[in-house]
Design a protein around this motif. Sequence first.
Motif, PDB file in Angstrom:
ATOM      1  N   UNK A 145       0.864  -1.181   0.000  1.00 61.55           N
ATOM      2  CA  UNK A 145       0.000   0.000   0.000  1.00 61.55           C
ATOM      3  C   UNK A 145       0.895   1.225   0.000  1.00 61.55           C
ATOM      4  N   UNK A 146       0.740   2.076  -1.022  1.00 62.13           N
ATOM      5  CA  UNK A 146       1.620   3.249  -1.122  1.00 62.13           C
ATOM      6  C   UNK A 146       1.132   4.395  -0.244  1.00 62.13           C
ATOM      7  N   UNK A 147       1.826   5.504  -0.280  1.00 62.06           N
ATOM      8  CA  UNK A 147       1.500   6.608   0.615  1.00 62.06           C
ATOM      9  C   UNK A 147       0.169   7.284   0.267  1.00 62.06           C
ATOM     10  N   UNK A 148      -0.355   6.993  -0.937  1.00 62.90           N
ATOM     11  CA  UNK A 148      -1.649   7.555  -1.326  1.00 62.90           C
ATOM     12  C   UNK A 148      -2.808   6.608  -1.035  1.00 62.90           C
ATOM     13  N   UNK A 149      -2.474   5.440  -0.460  1.00 63.42           N
ATOM     14  CA  UNK A 149      -3.517   4.474  -0.125  1.00 63.42           C
ATOM     15  C   UNK A 149      -3.818   3.478  -1.229  1.00 63.42           C
ATOM     16  N   UNK A 186      10.316  -3.051  -0.333  1.00 63.12           N
ATOM     17  CA  UNK A 186      11.662  -2.626  -0.735  1.00 63.12           C
ATOM     18  C   UNK A 186      11.891  -2.893  -2.215  1.00 63.12           C
ATOM     19  N   UNK A 187      11.356  -4.014  -2.706  1.00 59.12           N
ATOM     20  CA  UNK A 187      11.470  -4.338  -4.128  1.00 59.12           C
ATOM     21  C   UNK A 187      10.748  -3.290  -4.972  1.00 59.12           C
ATOM     22  N   UNK A 188       9.565  -2.906  -4.540  1.00 57.01           N
ATOM     23  CA  UNK A 188       8.791  -1.901  -5.282  1.00 57.01           C
ATOM     24  C   UNK A 188       9.510  -0.556  -5.312  1.00 57.01           C
ATOM     25  N   UNK A 193      10.275   5.017  -6.285  1.00 55.35           N
ATOM     26  CA  UNK A 193      11.073   5.626  -5.223  1.00 55.35           C
ATOM     27  C   UNK A 193      10.314   6.669  -4.422  1.00 55.35           C
ATOM     28  N   UNK A 194       9.208   7.175  -4.944  1.00 53.34           N
ATOM     29  CA  UNK A 194       8.415   8.170  -4.212  1.00 53.34           C
ATOM     30  C   UNK A 194       7.315   7.512  -3.391  1.00 53.34           C
ATOM     31  N   UNK A 195       7.333   6.145  -3.327  1.00 50.61           N
ATOM     32  CA  UNK A 195       6.310   5.382  -2.618  1.00 50.61           C
ATOM     33  C   UNK A 195       4.915   5.680  -3.176  1.00 50.61           C
ATOM     34  N   UNK A 200       3.137   7.680 -13.902  1.00 48.67           N
ATOM     35  CA  UNK A 200       2.955   9.007 -14.515  1.00 48.67           C
ATOM     36  C   UNK A 200       2.401  10.038 -13.535  1.00 48.67           C
ATOM     37  N   UNK A 201       2.737   9.891 -12.259  1.00 47.42           N
ATOM     38  CA  UNK A 201       2.278  10.878 -11.275  1.00 47.42           C
ATOM     39  C   UNK A 201       3.451  11.655 -10.682  1.00 47.42           C
ATOM     40  N   UNK A 202       4.678  11.230 -10.987  1.00 50.18           N
ATOM     41  CA  UNK A 202       5.834  11.867 -10.363  1.00 50.18           C
ATOM     42  C   UNK A 202       6.543  12.868 -11.281  1.00 50.18           C
TER      43      UNK A 202
END
Length: 205
Positions: A145-149, A186-188, A193-195, A200-202
């Motif tokens: 689960x990334x930082x945006x949920x 960690x693999x992801x 790298x921005x979690x 196409x969001x970074x």
Amino acid sequence: MRSNRLRIIAAVAAAFALAGALGACAPQAAPTDGEPAAVESEGTAEAAAFTWSVDSDCGTCHGDDVASFDDASCPASQHAAMKDQCMTCHNDPNMERAHAKVTLDSEKKKATLKRTVVARDTCLASGCHDMTEIAADTADVTVLTDKNGTTVNPHDLPESEDHASINCSSCHKLHTADTPAEAAPATCRNCHHADVYECNTCHDH
């Protein structure tokens, strides 16, 4: 004249006697059951050469990995029947090249498996694991689960060139106690790298 010759002979005899005495006092290696005594060379002894083959005893250098089959905290213990069949999983065609510079240096025998690749097909072959079943069983897993949920099923990743390079061993470390819950994120992050898992969001295009 004669006395000079006698003095010279006496001096030479004394020199030979002294050399013999010194040689007798030099430390001698103790004999070992009829085997020739080993002669220690100056400096560090050269490490014994090693030539890798599919029949090599992996435990000679990878003792910790072999021991992990008997350690209940390591996933390898679930594959204990394969303890002596390393090449079933480590059938990486680069194994010979990876061992090209290996020597049997006793100080370096606790080597870890860093360069080997366990192909995904190896885990899925012969009915050992079924990806469709695994994906269904982990549909509700939230470990990714990334930082945006945004949550991603680790066994049902969107198809992409980067995801194609991810193998089971990228997240499942059989020979250590590291859990997939630790290794998978960690693999992801090697790429995300921005979690953030959505592409196409970074970066602006």
